[in-house]
Write a protein that holds these residues in place. Structure first.
Motif, PDB file in Angstrom:
ATOM      1  N   PRO A 135       0.985   2.041  -6.587  1.00 36.10           N
ATOM      2  CA  PRO A 135      -0.297   2.706  -6.820  1.00 36.10           C
ATOM      3  C   PRO A 135      -1.460   1.748  -6.591  1.00 36.10           C
ATOM      4  O   PRO A 135      -1.295   0.524  -6.653  1.00 36.10           O
ATOM      5  N   LYS A 136      -2.667   2.293  -6.359  1.00 36.54           N
ATOM      6  CA  LYS A 136      -3.820   1.480  -5.973  1.00 36.54           C
ATOM      7  C   LYS A 136      -4.105   0.347  -6.955  1.00 36.54           C
ATOM      8  O   LYS A 136      -4.394  -0.788  -6.547  1.00 36.54           O
ATOM      9  N   ALA A 184      -3.813   1.162   6.689  1.00 36.72           N
ATOM     10  CA  ALA A 184      -3.746  -0.079   5.913  1.00 36.72           C
ATOM     11  C   ALA A 184      -3.478  -1.295   6.793  1.00 36.72           C
ATOM     12  O   ALA A 184      -4.077  -2.358   6.602  1.00 36.72           O
ATOM     13  N   THR A 208       0.831  -1.206   0.000  1.00 33.56           N
ATOM     14  CA  THR A 208       0.000   0.000   0.000  1.00 33.56           C
ATOM     15  C   THR A 208       0.864   1.253   0.000  1.00 33.56           C
ATOM     16  O   THR A 208       0.516   2.265  -0.619  1.00 33.56           O
ATOM     17  N   SER A 223      -6.599  -6.742 -10.586  1.00 32.21           N
ATOM     18  CA  SER A 223      -6.000  -5.476 -11.035  1.00 32.21           C
ATOM     19  C   SER A 223      -6.409  -5.152 -12.468  1.00 32.21           C
ATOM     20  O   SER A 223      -6.673  -3.994 -12.807  1.00 32.21           O
ATOM     21  N   THR A 251      -7.485   5.277   4.056  1.00 31.86           N
ATOM     22  CA  THR A 251      -6.197   5.884   3.743  1.00 31.86           C
ATOM     23  C   THR A 251      -5.069   4.906   4.068  1.00 31.86           C
ATOM     24  O   THR A 251      -5.240   3.972   4.859  1.00 31.86           O
ATOM     25  N   ALA A 252      -3.891   5.140   3.459  1.00 28.07           N
ATOM     26  CA  ALA A 252      -2.748   4.252   3.659  1.00 28.07           C
ATOM     27  C   ALA A 252      -2.329   4.184   5.127  1.00 28.07           C
ATOM     28  O   ALA A 252      -1.780   3.178   5.573  1.00 28.07           O
ATOM     29  N   GLN A 309     -10.081  -3.953 -12.341  1.00 29.43           N
ATOM     30  CA  GLN A 309     -10.218  -2.662 -11.667  1.00 29.43           C
ATOM     31  C   GLN A 309      -9.681  -1.529 -12.535  1.00 29.43           C
ATOM     32  O   GLN A 309     -10.266  -0.447 -12.577  1.00 29.43           O
ATOM     33  N   ILE A 365      -1.875  -2.753  -6.374  1.00 29.09           N
ATOM     34  CA  ILE A 365      -1.755  -3.396  -5.057  1.00 29.09           C
ATOM     35  C   ILE A 365      -2.185  -4.859  -5.120  1.00 29.09           C
ATOM     36  O   ILE A 365      -1.500  -5.758  -4.610  1.00 29.09           O
ATOM     37  N   GLN A 421      -8.763  -0.374   0.128  1.00 33.01           N
ATOM     38  CA  GLN A 421      -8.741   0.820  -0.712  1.00 33.01           C
ATOM     39  C   GLN A 421      -9.773   1.858  -0.286  1.00 33.01           C
ATOM     40  O   GLN A 421      -9.721   3.000  -0.736  1.00 33.01           O
ATOM     41  N   ARG A 422     -10.707   1.470   0.558  1.00 27.21           N
ATOM     42  CA  ARG A 422     -11.701   2.418   1.056  1.00 27.21           C
ATOM     43  C   ARG A 422     -11.169   3.258   2.216  1.00 27.21           C
ATOM     44  O   ARG A 422     -11.890   4.097   2.749  1.00 27.21           O
ATOM     45  N   ALA A 427      -7.655  -6.438  -0.215  1.00 25.18           N
ATOM     46  CA  ALA A 427      -7.152  -5.254  -0.911  1.00 25.18           C
ATOM     47  C   ALA A 427      -8.293  -4.333  -1.327  1.00 25.18           C
ATOM     48  O   ALA A 427      -8.176  -3.103  -1.265  1.00 25.18           O
TER      49      ALA A 427
END
Length: 412
Positions: free
Chosen positions: A124-125, A340, A120, A272, A336-337, A275, A128, A333-334, A329
């Motif tokens: 980048p998102k 995580a 994370t 990935s 903040t890092a 998404q 991940i 993503q909902r 994962a």
């Protein structure tokens, strides 16, 4: 690729220990049952002890990962795993073995979460899931090691030698992580230090998040069934329902481990891919849930009995279950890092509580039927136990669908 080799790969090797420690009981479980005169529920409890510790360590590990980073936390825990495996190798009774398994559960507690935390921070998102899946693919080597290779080693070194090999690996991996992994990416802003109470309170918004409450029950069942069956009950099922000897069981369990490894890589890349093209990150895990339900129904009502057919069935079962971390994962993503580590451990802790319950309950269900003349358990008990896991999975899928429909109606 440089980041993957320096950061993700060393952390991924903790998952080799994780999966080996979980999968090996399916191979050596019958030996332990004979040596220590264990019932099905006793054997289930011995398997579940690891998950009790694993689950109990999740929330503290999540706080530690967010405060101190993956490098420091994982180095300490990998070294603890080495000590725990050594204790298992030297165990002179089931109590000492149980203590070793308990400490092992703590030592492997951050395997997936530390890698998710680092990924994370460093990727980048949209990448991940792919990087996490690739790391879990590496971890799948541990599941493979605990099948045919372990079965081949048993006549030479016994089950104690298997634990000794894992102890040496653990200490080597701890050193690798300390030397290779950076504390954080360049320019990373360290989160503010808060009191322990404030750190723990940060879990509140995670557990009450609508996306979390909707999907996490289904995610933890999807992931948990791989822990339940690879971790113990697939091996006895192959002996008592399919009638396979030790060598044939090891072949099927190797196919199971290959399914987990291949699924981790394939599902991560697929998640990935979809998404990046605008699809929900939960698409792949939801498809996997449907596949697992279908396979459980097959194994209950009309299980194939040939070696290669069962290799295929359990391979696909494991492949599907390996989509669970893609759900981790997706939920992560909902947030903040900064959160995580806690999000991942909140999901994983919930999953491990479920695994502990299921490991023991399945053994208790199987014990309702008398043991067979060969020392195994009645096939009917396995069918009822798998019926329970099928119903649980169907129920969590229905929950996700109904909760979404209810919320849409409430907002209309």
């Amino acid at each position: 690729m440089h980041i993957f080799l320096r950061v993700t790969l060393p952390l991924a090797f903790v998952n080799v220990l994780n999966q080996a420690s979980r999968a090996m009981l399916a191979v050596i479980g019958p030996l332990l049952a004979l040596e220590f005169s264990l019932s099905a529920s006793d054997l289930g409890l011995l398997a579940a002890v690891l998950f009790v510790a694993y689950a109990g360590a999740q929330l503290p590990v999540g706080v530690a990962l967010d405060r101190y980073g993956a490098r420091r936390v994982q180095t300490v825990l990998a070294a603890l795993s080495g000590a725990a495996f050594l204790l298992c190798a030297l165990a002179d009774g089931v109590v000492m073995l149980g203590i070793g398994r308990f400490l092992t559960g703590i030592g492997i507690a951050a395997g997936l979460m530390a890698m998710l935390k680092a990924n994370t921070q460093w990727f980048p998102k949209a990448r991940i899931a792919a990087m996490t899946g690739s790391g879990i693919f590496i971890g799948g080597l541990g599941g493979m090691m605990a099948t045919l290779p372990l079965q081949a080693m048993l006549p030479l070194v016994g089950w104690r030698g298997g634990f000794a090999v894992l102890a040496v690996m653990s200490f080597a991996i701890a050193a690798w992580i300390w030397i290779s992994v950076a504390d954080a990416p360049p320019g990373h802003a360290k989160p503010p230090t808060r009191g322990l109470v404030s750190e723990v309170k940060a879990f509140g918004p995670i557990f009450t998040n609508p996306y979390f409450t909707r999907f996490v029950p289904a995610i933890i069942v999807l992931s948990g069934l791989n822990f339940v069956y690879q971790g113990l009950w697939a091996g006895p099922w192959l002996r008592d329902v399919a009638g396979f000897d030790a060598e044939a069981r090891a072949i099927v369990l190797f196919a199971y481990a290959c399914g987990m490894a291949g699924g981790s890589l394939g599902n991560g890349q697929a998640a990935s891919f979809f998404q990046a093209r605008g699809h929900s990150p939960m698409l792949v895990p939801c498809i996997a849930m449907g596949v697992q339900i279908s396979l459980q129904a097959l194994l209950i009502f009309h299980p194939p009995m040939s070696l290669w057919a069962l290799c295929l069935v359990w391979f696909i079962f494991a492949f599907s279950g390996s989509a669970g971390p893609m759900g981790y994962a997706a939920v992560g993503q909902r947030f903040t890092a900064e959160f995580a580590g806690r999000v991942a451990t909140a999901i994983n802790g919930s999953m491990l509580v479920l695994v502990f319950i299921l490991q023991y309950v399945i053994g208790a269900i199987i014990d309702f039927w008398p043991r067979t003349a060969s020392g195994g358990w009645d096939a009917a008990g396995y069918a009822w136990a798998m019926g329970l896991t099928l119903a649980l999975q169907a129920g969590t899928i229905l929950w996700a669908w109904r909760l979404h429909a209810f919320r849409r109606g409430a907002l209309a």
